[in-house]
Design an enzyme around this catalytic site. Structure first.
Site, PDB file in Angstrom:
ATOM      1  N   LYS A 115       6.242 -12.296  83.352  1.00 18.78           N
ATOM      2  CA  LYS A 115       4.822 -12.149  83.626  1.00 18.78           C
ATOM      3  C   LYS A 115       4.421 -11.046  82.619  1.00 18.78           C
ATOM      4  CE  LYS A 115       4.746 -13.751  88.389  1.00 18.78           C
ATOM      5  NZ  LYS A 115       4.713 -13.374  89.780  1.00 18.78           N
ATOM      6  N   GLN A 157       5.040  -8.178  93.376  1.00 16.38           N
ATOM      7  CA  GLN A 157       5.706  -9.446  93.531  1.00 16.38           C
ATOM      8  C   GLN A 157       6.399  -9.445  95.094  1.00 16.38           C
ATOM      9  OE1 GLN A 157       6.205 -11.431  91.119  1.00 16.38           O
ATOM     10  NE2 GLN A 157       7.907 -12.773  92.203  1.00 16.38           N
ATOM     11  N   ASP A 182      -3.534 -12.584  92.048  1.00 14.55           N
ATOM     12  CA  ASP A 182      -2.839 -13.601  92.657  1.00 14.55           C
ATOM     13  C   ASP A 182      -3.853 -14.652  93.767  1.00 14.55           C
ATOM     14  OD1 ASP A 182       0.085 -13.853  92.636  1.00 14.55           O
ATOM     15  OD2 ASP A 182       0.466 -11.769  93.317  1.00 14.55           O
TER      16      ASP A 182
HETATM   17  N1  GUN Z   1       6.743 -14.771  94.673  1.00 16.66           N
HETATM   18  C1  GUN Z   1       6.901 -15.933  94.212  1.00 16.66           C
HETATM   19  N2  GUN Z   1       5.690 -16.523  93.580  1.00 16.66           N
HETATM   20  C2  GUN Z   1       4.880 -15.517  93.404  1.00 16.66           C
HETATM   21  C3  GUN Z   1       3.618 -15.372  93.139  1.00 16.66           C
HETATM   22  O1  GUN Z   1       2.792 -16.283  92.488  1.00 16.66           O
HETATM   23  N3  GUN Z   1       2.725 -14.036  93.278  1.00 16.66           N
HETATM   24  C4  GUN Z   1       3.761 -13.065  93.799  1.00 16.66           C
HETATM   25  N4  GUN Z   1       2.979 -11.966  93.806  1.00 16.66           N
HETATM   26  N5  GUN Z   1       4.845 -13.111  94.223  1.00 16.66           N
HETATM   27  C5  GUN Z   1       5.584 -14.293  94.195  1.00 16.66           C
END
Ligand code: GUN
Length: 285
Positions: free
Chosen positions: A53, A97, A120
């Site tokens: 990311k 996350q 998100d």
């Molecule tokens: N863990 C797995 N997929 C995601 C996501 O799209 N966003 C976040 N914040 N955590 C995740």
């Protein structure tokens, strides 16, 4: 018949190229789009996702940084950091996350993020807006799936869609987006009886179960569009989706590979959401 491959990697690359000009325009106005990613603990998969990311942002000229806390950190520390980032004008997107360690109330953390910076799309306000068909931020993975369907020229109006998985991150927002697009949507999950019967009706199958090769060709209607959201590691170390790709390829009409399908699109849509957040703040939207 061999299914057409929906190439998420290529689409992700094309979209990311188009983002560069928007990032440059914002940067010229003193609003370089900035994403902060918070990681708690040392889960190896989360570490990879977070690195991808941050690097995805940097590669197109955005600002991004990660903040890493030990697994036993007090939730208060993270909440205080989120409050600080909410008030920081250089930060347009904040992502924590998931999953978080057991001492955290995940919902409390997600609700602490300002809805304007919730790239998100997990804040209750943004979930509600999506359900009402007026999304502010669309969760990145289902958003990426919708972009892939659009690029593949698939009209969802009146189609039977089956989503396998009911997570807050993928299954539920995916179902909402498909409903908004005019599909008839069934959501299957671990308690569903006769799951294969539901899937066999589907013109579109979205697999987000987290079980390797869960979807087999006998479950598919010939010509179905099959979208594989799963990323599973096999004992030999290789990656594999929730769909038995090799076997389903001869029954599906269109199918996404793993890797190179939905994965690259998820991060692409995170970049899109962060750029959009910065454009809104700059009054460009
Ligand atoms: N863990 C797995 N997929 C995601 C996501 O799209 N966003 C976040 N914040 N955590 C995740």
């Amino acid at each position: 018949m061999t299914a057409q491959i929906i190439d998420g990697k290529a689409l992700a690359e094309t979209l990311r190229q188009t983002f560069k000009a928007r990032v440059e325009a914002l940067t010229a106005r003193g609003q370089r789009p900035g994403l902060v990613v918070i990681l708690v603990g040392e889960d190896p998969a989360s570490q990879v996702y977070v690195r991808n990311k941050v690097n995805g942002c940097l590669a197109i000229g955005m600002h991004s940084e990660k903040i890493v806390y030990p697994a036993d950190i007090a939730p208060r520390v993270v909440l205080d950091k989120i409050a600080e980032l909410n008030a920081d004008p250089q930060v347009h997107g904040i992502l924590v996350q998931l999953p978080l360690p057991a001492q955290f109330d995940e919902q409390e953390i997600l609700e602490a993020i300002s809805p304007e910076k919730d790239v998100d799309g997990f804040h209750a306000e943004n979930v509600g807006a999506l359900l009402q068909g007026q999304p502010h931020f669309i969760p990145c993975t289902p958003y990426g799936v919708m972009k892939m369907l659009e690029a593949a020229g698939i009209d969802l109006t009146g189609k039977e869609a089956v989503v396998i998985g009911r997570s807050n991150i993928v299954g539920k927002p995916m179902a909402a987006l498909l409903i908004n697009a005019g599909a008839t949507v069934t959501v299957c999950h671990s308690k569903t009886r006769n799951l294969a019967e539901h899937v066999r009706r589907a013109d579109l199958v979205v697999a987000a179960v987290g079980r390797a090769k869960f979807v087999t060709p006998d479950m598919l209607k010939p010509g179905a569009v099959v979208i594989d959201v799963g990323i599973n590691r096999l004992p030999d170390g290789s990656l594999c989706g929730d769909v038995d790709f090799a076997a389903c390829q001869s029954v599906a009409g269109q199918i996404t590979p793993v890797p190179g399908g939905v994965g690259p699109m998820t991060i692409t849509m995170l970049l899109a959401n962060t750029i959009e957040a910065a454009e809104r703040k700059a009054g460009l939207r």
